[in-house]
Write an enzyme that holds these catalytic residues in place. Sequence first.
Site, PDB file in Angstrom:
ATOM      1  N   HIS A 152      -3.478   7.172   2.446  1.00 32.32           N
ATOM      2  CA  HIS A 152      -3.750   5.407   1.221  1.00 32.32           C
ATOM      3  C   HIS A 152      -4.938   5.281   2.184  1.00 32.32           C
ATOM      4  O   HIS A 152      -5.670   5.329   3.423  1.00 32.32           O
ATOM      5  CB  HIS A 152      -2.296   4.427   2.318  1.00 32.32           C
ATOM      6  CG  HIS A 152      -2.845   3.446   2.533  1.00 32.32           C
ATOM      7  ND1 HIS A 152      -3.688   2.592   0.680  1.00 32.32           N
ATOM      8  CD2 HIS A 152      -2.842   1.631   2.785  1.00 32.32           C
ATOM      9  CE1 HIS A 152      -3.941   1.233   1.099  1.00 32.32           C
ATOM     10  NE2 HIS A 152      -4.167   1.315   2.162  1.00 32.32           N
ATOM     11  N   CYS A 161       0.934  -0.930  -0.149  1.00 30.46           N
ATOM     12  CA  CYS A 161      -0.061  -0.168  -0.058  1.00 30.46           C
ATOM     13  C   CYS A 161       1.033   1.016  -0.714  1.00 30.46           C
ATOM     14  O   CYS A 161       0.438   2.684  -0.214  1.00 30.46           O
ATOM     15  CB  CYS A 161      -0.872   0.264   0.392  1.00 30.46           C
ATOM     16  SG  CYS A 161      -1.679  -2.242   1.115  1.00 30.46           S
ATOM     17  N   ASN A 194     -10.237  -0.709   0.319  1.00 27.15           N
ATOM     18  CA  ASN A 194      -8.547  -0.001   0.174  1.00 27.15           C
ATOM     19  C   ASN A 194      -8.107  -0.826  -1.378  1.00 27.15           C
ATOM     20  O   ASN A 194      -8.171  -1.952  -1.658  1.00 27.15           O
ATOM     21  CB  ASN A 194      -8.622  -1.488   1.343  1.00 27.15           C
ATOM     22  CG  ASN A 194      -6.799  -1.822   1.313  1.00 27.15           C
ATOM     23  OD1 ASN A 194      -5.931  -1.190   0.410  1.00 27.15           O
ATOM     24  ND2 ASN A 194      -6.288  -1.385   2.535  1.00 27.15           N
TER      25      ASN A 194
END
Length: 344
Positions: free
Chosen positions: A262, A121, A292
């Site tokens: 993020h 990520c 996500n």
Amino acid sequence: MISVRGARPARARLAALGAYAPERVVTNAELASRVDTSDEWIVTRTGIRERRFAAAGETAGDMAVAAAEAVLASAGVTASQIDMVIVPTGTPDAMFPSTAALVADRIGAHDAAAYDLSAACSGFVYGLAQAAALVEGGMARSVLVIGSEVLSRVTDQTDRGTCILFADGAGGALVTADEGGTATGFLGFDLGADGSGGDDLVLPASGDREAVPGGPVPASGCIRMDGPAVFRFATRIMVETTERLLAALGLGIGDIDLVVAHQANSRIIDHAAERLAIPRERIFNTLERYGNTSSASIPMALAEARDAGRLRAGDLLLLVGFGGGLTWGSTVVRYEPLGAEVPA
């Protein structure tokens, strides 16, 4: 790409943005039909209401091509002008050839060098750091950084702890050499990794550590996550990396026009916002709609912020990534789009 040492260094400029989201929308209600959960439970704990899943046969490379083409269209440049293509991804089309090489070929960047980057990520911020270094070191003039993920295919859709989070999408940016010598560009980066927490968020099937003895087939094809451990890491590191970087630059939160972190969990972002005293209007989130998307989440959010009028030329950005590795990365950069850039 040919690089000749001794070329005049130039400031790296964040010159364009672009993104792609698959068409299929997966709501919390759909997930609740197959696992023990509810829309209220998911929204309360994550902030996610829906996410996108790639179509059958649609790969990270396919989505990266769409995002790359959106970046190029926004910048008003052609693929032949690109020197390097970097694709941060945890779900490449194959271990080799690199997804980046396939993307470069498909968009027509036939002279570009290309490689994939694995930092989960944090991958997009890592990719920006490498792009900036290449430009400011005189090795490249134009670098595409495209985060792309098909996490739906490596997520156990019966595991409530992960299936509510992970989704698919692609987003990217163009980093170019400033021709006029007036760009602010990237002011600094804070990058790091703590491999001692590697097993807290892992995709075993992407390597051979857990291969079946005597055969090439990996033992597990899905993400494994220790949710509480990752949450503790993320809430801590998002604050720490931001504080370190701003202190090193002699800046405060008041100097930042927009924060894009993020998109992992709304509670992580809310915690950091409170600790760092970030005004809500200076944070841009897309969790509610996209979930996500790992390395794609920051560039997807940036492109949407631009299209929504929340990101304007000259804004000073704070970008913060954190995730599997365990890795983290933050940067402060001024958004200085090319004159031809328009929302894709």
